[in-house]
Design a protein around this motif. Structure first.
Motif, PDB file in Angstrom:
ATOM      1  N   GLY A 122      -1.906  -3.590  -0.497  1.00 19.73           N
ATOM      2  CA  GLY A 122      -2.871  -3.259   0.547  1.00 19.73           C
ATOM      3  C   GLY A 122      -3.951  -2.331   0.009  1.00 19.73           C
ATOM      4  N   THR A 123      -5.056  -2.273   0.749  1.00 17.53           N
ATOM      5  CA  THR A 123      -6.220  -1.501   0.289  1.00 17.53           C
ATOM      6  C   THR A 123      -6.391  -0.243   1.146  1.00 17.53           C
ATOM      7  N   ALA A 124      -5.314   0.473   1.341  1.00 15.45           N
ATOM      8  CA  ALA A 124      -5.290   1.612   2.267  1.00 15.45           C
ATOM      9  C   ALA A 124      -6.173   2.767   1.801  1.00 15.45           C
TER      10      ALA A 124
ATOM     11  N   SER B 207      -2.797 -11.952  -2.453  1.00 15.08           N
ATOM     12  CA  SER B 207      -1.736 -11.874  -1.433  1.00 15.08           C
ATOM     13  C   SER B 207      -0.667 -10.905  -1.938  1.00 15.08           C
ATOM     14  N   TYR B 208       0.124 -10.397  -0.991  1.00 18.50           N
ATOM     15  CA  TYR B 208       1.193  -9.467  -1.377  1.00 18.50           C
ATOM     16  C   TYR B 208       2.272 -10.209  -2.175  1.00 18.50           C
ATOM     17  N   VAL B 209       2.540 -11.454  -1.780  1.00 18.09           N
ATOM     18  CA  VAL B 209       3.561 -12.248  -2.464  1.00 18.09           C
ATOM     19  C   VAL B 209       3.194 -12.428  -3.935  1.00 18.09           C
TER      20      VAL B 209
ATOM     21  N   GLU C 273     -10.984 -11.424  -1.763  1.00 18.11           N
ATOM     22  CA  GLU C 273     -12.241 -10.752  -2.144  1.00 18.11           C
ATOM     23  C   GLU C 273     -12.105  -9.239  -2.018  1.00 18.11           C
ATOM     24  N   ARG C 274     -11.421  -8.805  -0.944  1.00 17.87           N
ATOM     25  CA  ARG C 274     -11.216  -7.353  -0.771  1.00 17.87           C
ATOM     26  C   ARG C 274     -10.380  -6.808  -1.932  1.00 17.87           C
ATOM     27  N   SER C 275      -9.425  -7.605  -2.351  1.00 18.80           N
ATOM     28  CA  SER C 275      -8.573  -7.176  -3.461  1.00 18.80           C
ATOM     29  C   SER C 275      -9.394  -7.006  -4.742  1.00 18.80           C
TER      30      SER C 275
ATOM     31  N   ILE D 234      -4.940   2.229  12.642  1.00 13.01           N
ATOM     32  CA  ILE D 234      -3.534   1.800  12.743  1.00 13.01           C
ATOM     33  C   ILE D 234      -2.677   2.815  13.510  1.00 13.01           C
ATOM     34  N   ARG D 235      -3.089   4.090  13.518  1.00 10.66           N
ATOM     35  CA  ARG D 235      -2.305   5.137  14.192  1.00 10.66           C
ATOM     36  C   ARG D 235      -2.280   4.959  15.711  1.00 10.66           C
ATOM     37  N   LEU D 236      -3.273   4.227  16.259  1.00  3.35           N
ATOM     38  CA  LEU D 236      -3.352   4.033  17.709  1.00  3.35           C
ATOM     39  C   LEU D 236      -2.774   2.679  18.113  1.00  3.35           C
TER      40      LEU D 236
ATOM     41  N   GLU E 179       5.285   4.695   1.837  1.00  2.00           N
ATOM     42  CA  GLU E 179       4.678   5.770   2.622  1.00  2.00           C
ATOM     43  C   GLU E 179       5.595   6.248   3.754  1.00  2.00           C
ATOM     44  N   LYS E 180       5.304   7.449   4.216  1.00  2.00           N
ATOM     45  CA  LYS E 180       5.999   8.029   5.366  1.00  2.00           C
ATOM     46  C   LYS E 180       5.414   7.474   6.647  1.00  2.00           C
ATOM     47  N   PRO E 181       6.128   7.424   7.748  1.00  2.00           N
ATOM     48  CA  PRO E 181       7.581   7.511   7.807  1.00  2.00           C
ATOM     49  C   PRO E 181       8.180   6.265   7.155  1.00  2.00           C
TER      50      PRO E 181
ATOM     51  N   PRO F 161       0.763  -0.320   7.138  1.00  2.00           N
ATOM     52  CA  PRO F 161       1.096   0.246   8.452  1.00  2.00           C
ATOM     53  C   PRO F 161       2.610   0.385   8.608  1.00  2.00           C
ATOM     54  N   ASN F 162       3.033   1.390   9.390  1.00  2.00           N
ATOM     55  CA  ASN F 162       4.452   1.760   9.466  1.00  2.00           C
ATOM     56  C   ASN F 162       5.381   0.588   9.805  1.00  2.00           C
ATOM     57  N   ALA F 163       4.919  -0.318  10.682  1.00  2.00           N
ATOM     58  CA  ALA F 163       5.779  -1.418  11.125  1.00  2.00           C
ATOM     59  C   ALA F 163       6.062  -2.413  10.003  1.00  2.00           C
TER      60      ALA F 163
ATOM     61  N   ALA G 217      -3.196  -5.480  -4.554  1.00  2.00           N
ATOM     62  CA  ALA G 217      -3.170  -6.716  -3.748  1.00  2.00           C
ATOM     63  C   ALA G 217      -3.700  -6.428  -2.361  1.00  2.00           C
ATOM     64  N   SER G 218      -4.360  -7.439  -1.797  1.00  4.24           N
ATOM     65  CA  SER G 218      -4.807  -7.377  -0.406  1.00  4.24           C
ATOM     66  C   SER G 218      -4.469  -8.711   0.247  1.00  4.24           C
ATOM     67  N   ARG G 219      -4.457  -8.695   1.588  1.00  8.09           N
ATOM     68  CA  ARG G 219      -4.315  -9.976   2.306  1.00  8.09           C
ATOM     69  C   ARG G 219      -5.551 -10.832   2.084  1.00  8.09           C
ATOM     70  N   ASP G 220      -6.643 -10.199   1.651  1.00  7.99           N
ATOM     71  CA  ASP G 220      -7.918 -10.892   1.470  1.00  7.99           C
ATOM     72  C   ASP G 220      -8.296 -10.836  -0.020  1.00  7.99           C
TER      73      ASP G 220
ATOM     74  N   GLN H 296      -0.436  17.660  -5.272  1.00 11.39           N
ATOM     75  CA  GLN H 296       0.946  17.327  -4.880  1.00 11.39           C
ATOM     76  C   GLN H 296       1.209  15.820  -4.969  1.00 11.39           C
ATOM     77  N   TYR H 297       0.164  15.002  -4.876  1.00 11.09           N
ATOM     78  CA  TYR H 297       0.351  13.553  -5.036  1.00 11.09           C
ATOM     79  C   TYR H 297       0.724  13.246  -6.488  1.00 11.09           C
ATOM     80  N   ARG H 298       0.065  13.928  -7.414  1.00 12.86           N
ATOM     81  CA  ARG H 298       0.388  13.732  -8.831  1.00 12.86           C
ATOM     82  C   ARG H 298       1.829  14.184  -9.122  1.00 12.86           C
TER      83      ARG H 298
END
Ligand SMILES: NC(=O)c1ccc[n+]([C@@H]2O[C@H](COP(=O)([O-])OP(=O)(O)OC[C@H]3O[C@@H](n4cnc5c(N)ncnc54)[C@H](OP(=O)(O)O)[C@@H]3O)[C@@H](O)[C@H]2O)c1
Length: 340
Positions: free
Chosen positions: A12-14, A59-61, A42-44, A166-168, A98-100, A77-79, A37-40, A283-285
């Motif tokens: 994903g391109t988060a 694609s993710y696959v 060109e975006r990838s 995505i948070r909403l 990622e969290k959660p 996204p969390n789901a 990878a992206s679902r799209d 802290q990410y590193r």
């Protein structure tokens, strides 16, 4: 053990990948970004060019089938965390998710089982845990500098302006508690050093059906109470305060201190205030390097059921919201949906 860098792919391109985690992979020792990878498609391709990945997958696959990739960073996204983590582990990749960690304790347990079966690493990307200040805070409390802890308060809020965020989105397991309250739940469990037994909460819900603001309490068997406050519609606030019989510890910018130096304030019973100073770090590193070390050490998987226990407490808080703010025993809520 090997001297080769750990070869990463990103699903994903988060925003968080672009802003923080991919720069941390580039900056860290022993790690290398090889593919995105992206679902799209060109975006990838655009994302790969922007972030410096040699390969892009449409694609993710396709990324899961890339044998150049050893470890996946999963900021979906969390789901979608559980499904793609399990698929990645089954494809032979270590996963930093990622969290959660997922949308329910049951999903977390499926993910840990898949990691166990595959003999691969699965870690939740709670980057703040890798900051030396967080680790010192937990150590100091456990060493008894505050005497007996009576309660703690953890707060994380900011404002989400875009209705398509995505948070909403309830179907993607959004909500304030899932997005930022999960940090308060996590730090409370770490500081108290026990799992909570009861939960109670109230929430204000958005028209899209997620908790916009939630304030709740977790009761721990040893007698400590943690209050957790979180919002997607309030000024940015990140604070942790721990109060004991002999002192108080206070931290601001508790979860996202940036790369700057930061501090904690320790106030003793006699009113004396000691300022504890910490050098600036990424802290990410530190998280990426810790992940790489645990993969290379072969101590796999390392986290037991930690993510599942965080989701259990989150589920309990949501169950209380649904029950009009009643006190809910956590033993009764260890399955089901995690959105308000
Ligand atoms: N640790 C931290 O500091 C931190 C900070 C922020 C967020 N996070 C976590 O990271 C994750 C991502 O957050 P974010 O704000 O970076 O997300 P985001 O920018 O909205 O990105 C999510 C990505 O997921 C992919 N995706 C797949 N299915 C999707 C769907 N149905 N709807 C929307 N996107 C979908 C999209 O990539 P493609 O369409 O290109 O495939 C999208 O770019 C969340 O779990 C969040 O809790 C962690």
């Amino acid at each position: 053990m090997t001297d080769r860098p750990l070869r990463w792919g990103v699903l994903g391109t988060a925003n968080i990948a672009r802003k923080a985690v991919i720069p941390a992979i580039h900056a860290s020792t022993g790690n290398e970004l090889v593919a995105v990878a992206s679902r799209d498609p060109e975006r990838s391709e655009r994302f790969a060019a922007d972030v410096g990945a040699a390969r892009s997958h449409g694609s993710y696959v396709s990324l899961l089938a890339d044998d150049q990739v050893e470890a996946l960073y999963l900021p979906l996204p969390n789901a979608l965390h559980a499904e793609w983590t399990v698929r990645a582990l089954e494809a032979g990749k270590h996963v930093l998710c990622e969290k959660p960690l997922a949308a329910s304790p049951a999903e977390c347990r499926r993910m840990y089982a898949a990691a166990d079966t595959a003999g691969l690493q699965l870690m939740e990307a709670f980057m703040y845990r890798h900051h030396p200040r967080t680790q010192r805070l937990v150590e100091l409390v456990h060493a008894g500098v505050l005497g007996d802890v009576r309660w703690l308060h953890a707060c994380f809020s900011f404002t989400v302006g875009d209705a398509t965020n995505i948070r909403l989105n309830a179907a993607l397991a959004g909500g304030a508690l899932m997005d930022v309250g999960c940090y308060g739940v996590d730090v409370a469990r770490a500081i108290v050093g026990e799992e909570p037994s009861m939960a109670q909460a109230h929430a204000i819900t958005t028209p899209s059906g997620v908790d916009e603001t939630l304030v709740g309490s977790l009761l721990f068997p040893g007698g400590v109470v943690a209050t957790i406050a979180c919002s997607l519609a309030a000024v940015r606030t990140e604070s942790v305060e721990v109060i004991g019989t002999g002192g108080r510890l206070r931290v601001t910018r508790a979860f996202l201190p940036g790369h700057d130096a930061c501090e904690a304030l320790l106030e003793r019973e006699d009113g004396e205030i000691e300022r504890l100073d910490f050098e600036g770090v990424d802290q990410y590193r530190l998280m990426i390097e810790a992940f790489e070390r645990s993969v290379r050490s072969g101590e796999l998987p390392s986290l037991g059921q930690d993510g599942a226990m965080n989701l259990r407490a989150i589920d309990g808080l949501y169950a209380s919201v649904h029950a009009g703010g009643s006190l809910v025993p956590l033993s009764a809520v260890d399955t089901g949906s995690s959105s308000a």
